[in-house]
Design a protein around this motif. Structure first.
Motif, PDB file in Angstrom:
ATOM      1  N   GLY A   1       0.810  -1.215   0.000  1.00  0.00           N
ATOM      2  CA  GLY A   1       0.000   0.000   0.000  1.00  0.00           C
ATOM      3  C   GLY A   1       0.840   1.261   0.000  1.00  0.00           C
ATOM      4  N   CYS A   2       2.054   1.176   0.529  1.00  0.00           N
ATOM      5  CA  CYS A   2       2.924   2.346   0.582  1.00  0.00           C
ATOM      6  C   CYS A   2       3.320   2.809  -0.818  1.00  0.00           C
ATOM      7  CB  CYS A   2       4.180   2.037   1.392  1.00  0.00           C
ATOM      8  SG  CYS A   2       3.836   1.736   3.130  1.00  0.00           S
ATOM      9  N   ASP A   3       3.481   1.849  -1.717  1.00  0.00           N
ATOM     10  CA  ASP A   3       3.919   2.184  -3.059  1.00  0.00           C
ATOM     11  C   ASP A   3       2.769   2.151  -4.069  1.00  0.00           C
ATOM     12  OD1 ASP A   3       6.554   2.576  -2.317  1.00  0.00           O
ATOM     13  OD2 ASP A   3       7.025   0.457  -2.483  1.00  0.00           O
ATOM     14  N   ALA A   4       1.542   2.194  -3.582  1.00  0.00           N
ATOM     15  CA  ALA A   4       0.394   2.120  -4.482  1.00  0.00           C
ATOM     16  C   ALA A   4       0.367   3.347  -5.389  1.00  0.00           C
ATOM     17  CB  ALA A   4      -0.895   2.039  -3.674  1.00  0.00           C
ATOM     18  N   ASP A   5      -0.005   3.119  -6.632  1.00  0.00           N
ATOM     19  CA  ASP A   5      -0.119   4.224  -7.573  1.00  0.00           C
ATOM     20  C   ASP A   5      -1.238   5.168  -7.145  1.00  0.00           C
ATOM     21  OD1 ASP A   5       1.987   3.253  -9.095  1.00  0.00           O
ATOM     22  OD2 ASP A   5       0.689   2.112 -10.428  1.00  0.00           O
ATOM     23  N   TYR A   6      -1.277   6.333  -7.765  1.00  0.00           N
ATOM     24  CA  TYR A   6      -2.237   7.376  -7.404  1.00  0.00           C
ATOM     25  C   TYR A   6      -3.493   7.359  -8.268  1.00  0.00           C
ATOM     26  CZ  TYR A   6       1.203   9.550  -4.344  1.00  0.00           C
ATOM     27  OH  TYR A   6       2.082   9.806  -3.326  1.00  0.00           O
ATOM     28  N   GLY A   7      -3.695   6.306  -9.030  1.00  0.00           N
ATOM     29  CA  GLY A   7      -4.853   6.249  -9.917  1.00  0.00           C
ATOM     30  C   GLY A   7      -4.505   6.883 -11.251  1.00  0.00           C
ATOM     31  N   VAL A   8      -5.492   7.528 -11.862  1.00  0.00           N
ATOM     32  CA  VAL A   8      -5.264   8.141 -13.173  1.00  0.00           C
ATOM     33  C   VAL A   8      -5.359   9.662 -13.086  1.00  0.00           C
ATOM     34  CG1 VAL A   8      -6.060   6.109 -14.449  1.00  0.00           C
ATOM     35  CG2 VAL A   8      -7.693   7.912 -13.854  1.00  0.00           C
ATOM     36  N   ASP A   9      -4.793  10.315 -14.114  1.00  0.00           N
ATOM     37  CA  ASP A   9      -4.871  11.772 -14.195  1.00  0.00           C
ATOM     38  C   ASP A   9      -6.026  12.184 -15.110  1.00  0.00           C
ATOM     39  OD1 ASP A   9      -4.005  11.454 -16.835  1.00  0.00           O
ATOM     40  OD2 ASP A   9      -2.004  12.267 -16.468  1.00  0.00           O
ATOM     41  N   GLN A  10      -6.089  13.461 -15.410  1.00  0.00           N
ATOM     42  CA  GLN A  10      -7.177  14.010 -16.222  1.00  0.00           C
ATOM     43  C   GLN A  10      -7.168  13.486 -17.653  1.00  0.00           C
ATOM     44  OE1 GLN A  10      -4.411  15.725 -15.269  1.00  0.00           O
ATOM     45  NE2 GLN A  10      -4.239  17.698 -16.331  1.00  0.00           N
ATOM     46  N   HIS A  11      -6.072  12.874 -18.058  1.00  0.00           N
ATOM     47  CA  HIS A  11      -5.962  12.327 -19.411  1.00  0.00           C
ATOM     48  C   HIS A  11      -6.154  10.812 -19.438  1.00  0.00           C
ATOM     49  CE1 HIS A  11      -4.542  16.284 -20.499  1.00  0.00           C
ATOM     50  NE2 HIS A  11      -3.580  16.189 -19.607  1.00  0.00           N
ATOM     51  N   GLY A  12      -6.415  10.237 -18.260  1.00  0.00           N
ATOM     52  CA  GLY A  12      -6.612   8.796 -18.180  1.00  0.00           C
ATOM     53  C   GLY A  12      -5.321   8.012 -18.041  1.00  0.00           C
ATOM     54  N   ASN A  13      -4.198   8.710 -17.859  1.00  0.00           N
ATOM     55  CA  ASN A  13      -2.897   8.045 -17.697  1.00  0.00           C
ATOM     56  C   ASN A  13      -2.660   7.697 -16.229  1.00  0.00           C
ATOM     57  OD1 ASN A  13      -2.262   8.496 -20.472  1.00  0.00           O
ATOM     58  ND2 ASN A  13      -1.667  10.585 -19.954  1.00  0.00           N
ATOM     59  N   THR A  14      -2.079   6.537 -15.983  1.00  0.00           N
ATOM     60  CA  THR A  14      -1.768   6.122 -14.618  1.00  0.00           C
ATOM     61  C   THR A  14      -0.690   7.030 -14.035  1.00  0.00           C
ATOM     62  OG1 THR A  14      -2.317   3.825 -15.099  1.00  0.00           O
ATOM     63  CG2 THR A  14      -0.926   4.217 -13.177  1.00  0.00           C
ATOM     64  N   VAL A  15      -0.920   7.499 -12.814  1.00  0.00           N
ATOM     65  CA  VAL A  15       0.069   8.304 -12.100  1.00  0.00           C
ATOM     66  C   VAL A  15       0.802   7.343 -11.166  1.00  0.00           C
ATOM     67  CG1 VAL A  15       0.467  10.265 -10.577  1.00  0.00           C
ATOM     68  CG2 VAL A  15      -1.398  10.348 -12.253  1.00  0.00           C
ATOM     69  N   LYS A  16       2.005   6.975 -11.565  1.00  0.00           N
ATOM     70  CA  LYS A  16       2.804   6.012 -10.810  1.00  0.00           C
ATOM     71  C   LYS A  16       3.285   6.622  -9.496  1.00  0.00           C
ATOM     72  CE  LYS A  16       3.130   2.579 -13.813  1.00  0.00           C
ATOM     73  NZ  LYS A  16       2.562   1.294 -13.474  1.00  0.00           N
ATOM     74  N   ALA A  17       3.378   5.764  -8.481  1.00  0.00           N
ATOM     75  CA  ALA A  17       3.847   6.209  -7.171  1.00  0.00           C
ATOM     76  C   ALA A  17       5.229   6.845  -7.268  1.00  0.00           C
ATOM     77  CB  ALA A  17       3.861   5.040  -6.193  1.00  0.00           C
ATOM     78  N   GLU A  18       6.108   6.267  -8.088  1.00  0.00           N
ATOM     79  CA  GLU A  18       7.469   6.804  -8.169  1.00  0.00           C
ATOM     80  C   GLU A  18       7.520   8.194  -8.805  1.00  0.00           C
ATOM     81  OE1 GLU A  18       7.141   3.690 -11.559  1.00  0.00           O
ATOM     82  OE2 GLU A  18       6.699   3.702  -9.430  1.00  0.00           O
ATOM     83  N   HIS A  19       6.453   8.592  -9.475  1.00  0.00           N
ATOM     84  CA  HIS A  19       6.393   9.940 -10.056  1.00  0.00           C
ATOM     85  C   HIS A  19       6.206  11.004  -8.969  1.00  0.00           C
ATOM     86  CE1 HIS A  19       5.547  13.097 -12.959  1.00  0.00           C
ATOM     87  NE2 HIS A  19       4.435  13.370 -12.309  1.00  0.00           N
ATOM     88  N   LEU A  20       5.520  10.640  -7.876  1.00  0.00           N
ATOM     89  CA  LEU A  20       5.236  11.620  -6.826  1.00  0.00           C
ATOM     90  C   LEU A  20       5.941  11.327  -5.502  1.00  0.00           C
ATOM     91  CD1 LEU A  20       1.401  12.181  -7.394  1.00  0.00           C
ATOM     92  CD2 LEU A  20       3.316  13.500  -8.298  1.00  0.00           C
ATOM     93  N   ASP A  21       6.011  10.055  -5.112  1.00  0.00           N
ATOM     94  CA  ASP A  21       6.631   9.711  -3.834  1.00  0.00           C
ATOM     95  C   ASP A  21       8.099  10.114  -3.830  1.00  0.00           C
ATOM     96  OD1 ASP A  21       4.181   8.650  -3.153  1.00  0.00           O
ATOM     97  OD2 ASP A  21       4.808   6.557  -3.285  1.00  0.00           O
ATOM     98  N   GLY A  22       8.560  10.634  -2.696  1.00  0.00           N
ATOM     99  CA  GLY A  22       9.949  11.052  -2.574  1.00  0.00           C
ATOM    100  C   GLY A  22      10.207  12.454  -3.087  1.00  0.00           C
TER     101      GLY A  22
END
Length: 154
Positions: free
Chosen positions: A19-40
């Motif tokens: 759960g700590c590394d769970a992705d953030y769902g999708v953005d306004q364009h329907g693209n997956t927002v990966k955890a590594e894009h925001l975490d850290g």
């Protein structure tokens, strides 16, 4: 018995850590927002709505911040206060000219954020995932820059 307990503990630990590394769902364009894009990264998390006048005014400031800070690892992320999804979310973000990532799924639970009664509201979250500041009202690039600088130094 000990083996069964160890197996249960291993499964529980993997679920919790997963759960700590769970992705953030999708953005306004329907693209997956990966955890590594925001975490850290330091995050400027902004809640907005189409009907909110001050939200509309601060969007260009947030767009400028997102562009300027990309190289510094500071991410600007939006969340629609009304919970719009799919095509409705994309349309609203396009109407307001939002150039930064807008999450379709509200990360409030992930960061233990209260439901705000006023808009706009912006949270500054540090690179460890800790909410450092809640800012009510319209924000500016310079104001956010000064606040983040002070938080990083303090």
């Amino acid at each position: 018995m000990a083996r069964r307990l160890a197996a249960v503990m291993a499964i529980t630990a993997s679920l919790l850590l997963g759960g700590c590394d769970a992705d953030y769902g999708v953005d306004q364009h329907g693209n997956t927002v990966k955890a590594e894009h925001l975490d850290g990264h330091w995050l400027v998390l902004n809640y907005w709505a189409e009907w909110c006048g001050p939200c509309r005014t601060e969007i260009p400031e947030l767009n400028a911040a997102a562009k300027r800070w990309a190289a510094d690892g500071i991410k600007v992320v939006g969340v629609n206060f009304d919970g719009l999804q799919g095509a409705d979310l994309k349309q609203a973000a396009d109407t307001l000219g939002i150039g930064f990532t807008v999450l379709a799924q509200d990360p409030a639970e992930r960061y233990d954020l209260p439901r705000s009664e006023a808009l706009p509201v912006t949270y500054i979250i540090d690179d460890k995932g800790k909410v450092r500041e809640q800012l009510l009202g319209e924000q500016t690039l310079e104001g956010l820059k000064a606040k983040i600088k002070a938080l990083k130094q303090g």
